[in-house]
Scaffold this motif. Sequence first.
Motif, PDB file in Angstrom:
ATOM      1  N   PRO A 124       0.851  -2.326   2.501  1.00 55.73           N
ATOM      2  CA  PRO A 124      -0.268  -1.379   2.504  1.00 55.73           C
ATOM      3  C   PRO A 124      -0.896  -1.274   1.119  1.00 55.73           C
ATOM      4  CG  PRO A 124       1.830  -0.219   2.603  1.00 55.73           C
ATOM      5  CD  PRO A 124       2.142  -1.672   2.775  1.00 55.73           C
ATOM      6  N   ALA A 125      -2.157  -0.917   1.070  1.00 59.56           N
ATOM      7  CA  ALA A 125      -2.871  -0.812  -0.206  1.00 59.56           C
ATOM      8  C   ALA A 125      -2.697   0.569  -0.829  1.00 59.56           C
ATOM      9  CB  ALA A 125      -4.353  -1.117  -0.002  1.00 59.56           C
ATOM     10  N   ASN A 126      -2.504   1.582   0.004  1.00 66.85           N
ATOM     11  CA  ASN A 126      -2.392   2.949  -0.467  1.00 66.85           C
ATOM     12  C   ASN A 126      -1.071   3.162  -1.208  1.00 66.85           C
ATOM     13  OD1 ASN A 126      -1.297   5.868   0.183  1.00 66.85           O
ATOM     14  ND2 ASN A 126      -3.534   6.006   0.181  1.00 66.85           N
ATOM     15  N   ALA A 127      -1.124   3.832  -2.373  1.00 61.30           N
ATOM     16  CA  ALA A 127       0.066   4.022  -3.219  1.00 61.30           C
ATOM     17  C   ALA A 127       1.155   4.817  -2.506  1.00 61.30           C
ATOM     18  CB  ALA A 127      -0.327   4.716  -4.516  1.00 61.30           C
ATOM     19  N   MET A 128       0.782   5.874  -1.803  1.00 59.97           N
ATOM     20  CA  MET A 128       1.767   6.691  -1.101  1.00 59.97           C
ATOM     21  C   MET A 128       2.424   5.894   0.028  1.00 59.97           C
ATOM     22  SD  MET A 128       1.305  10.442   0.682  1.00 59.97           S
ATOM     23  CE  MET A 128       0.811  11.150  -0.890  1.00 59.97           C
ATOM     24  N   GLU A 129       1.619   5.123   0.758  1.00 61.53           N
ATOM     25  CA  GLU A 129       2.152   4.299   1.843  1.00 61.53           C
ATOM     26  C   GLU A 129       3.070   3.208   1.304  1.00 61.53           C
ATOM     27  OE1 GLU A 129      -1.122   2.805   4.070  1.00 61.53           O
ATOM     28  OE2 GLU A 129      -1.600   4.750   4.988  1.00 61.53           O
ATOM     29  N   TYR A 185       6.849   2.544   2.302  1.00 64.47           N
ATOM     30  CA  TYR A 185       7.182   1.226   2.849  1.00 64.47           C
ATOM     31  C   TYR A 185       8.518   0.730   2.304  1.00 64.47           C
ATOM     32  CZ  TYR A 185       6.844  -3.772   3.907  1.00 64.47           C
ATOM     33  OH  TYR A 185       7.106  -5.043   4.360  1.00 64.47           O
ATOM     34  N   ASN A 220       1.178  -0.762 -10.349  1.00 64.35           N
ATOM     35  CA  ASN A 220       1.584  -0.276  -9.027  1.00 64.35           C
ATOM     36  C   ASN A 220       2.078  -1.405  -8.137  1.00 64.35           C
ATOM     37  OD1 ASN A 220       1.959   2.024  -7.427  1.00 64.35           O
ATOM     38  ND2 ASN A 220       0.137   1.578  -6.215  1.00 64.35           N
TER      39      ASN A 220
END
Length: 217
Positions: free
Chosen positions: A163-168, A172, A199
């Motif tokens: 995923p691209a989103n930091a939280m996701e 993961y 990141n």
Amino acid sequence: MNKTILVVAIISTIVFFMIRQMVYKPYMWKKAIHTEAHKLQVGSFIFSKQRGSNGSQSFENKYFVFKVIEINGDFVRLSVIRKLSEKGTIAQGDFSITSSHYKTLKENITNLLITPIQQEDLYKGDGPRYELNNYLLQQYPNLKKSRYYYEDIPEENKNKPLPANAMELNMYFSLVYSKKEIIENQKLTPWIMNNSLKNEPEIANGLSQKIDLILNK
């Protein structure tokens, strides 16, 4: 003379154990990992004895059994084999098991009925999480026969790009380990998100835990 013999005996014993740990055991692991019974694959059971804090200033052995639920490149996702608590019984917080239970699972796990439960279902129904309730019994009838289970994820969420989103991304990498480290070094070495501005995920060698055994049905 007797002292000399004793010293030689001690040195010989030390050398024997060093050879066993550094040469023989790694050789046997690499030999076993290529057999059907012990190779790494989706569905494998991984046994790991780990050193952890007992809540005070000392350490103790903790025993875990995992199920491999996804292999995506070098990312191996594991789920802990657990047993749902009976109603009114509090489950152990870290889900480690006793040494005797660990030994029993080694001998019998391929014959046990172990139910995959979707993570969100563990929050549903009456009572605390990880406790058997009517909702779980309706959704997963096999729990009537055996309370052993592992948390699974939907098939459509497996083997997907990162995923691209930091939280996701942080979510993961929960219980995701390096396939290479498992096969080559007999270690559970986690993938984690580093704290740099890039990141990007990295392998945390300092958090490695030794694998005791891999078993397949």
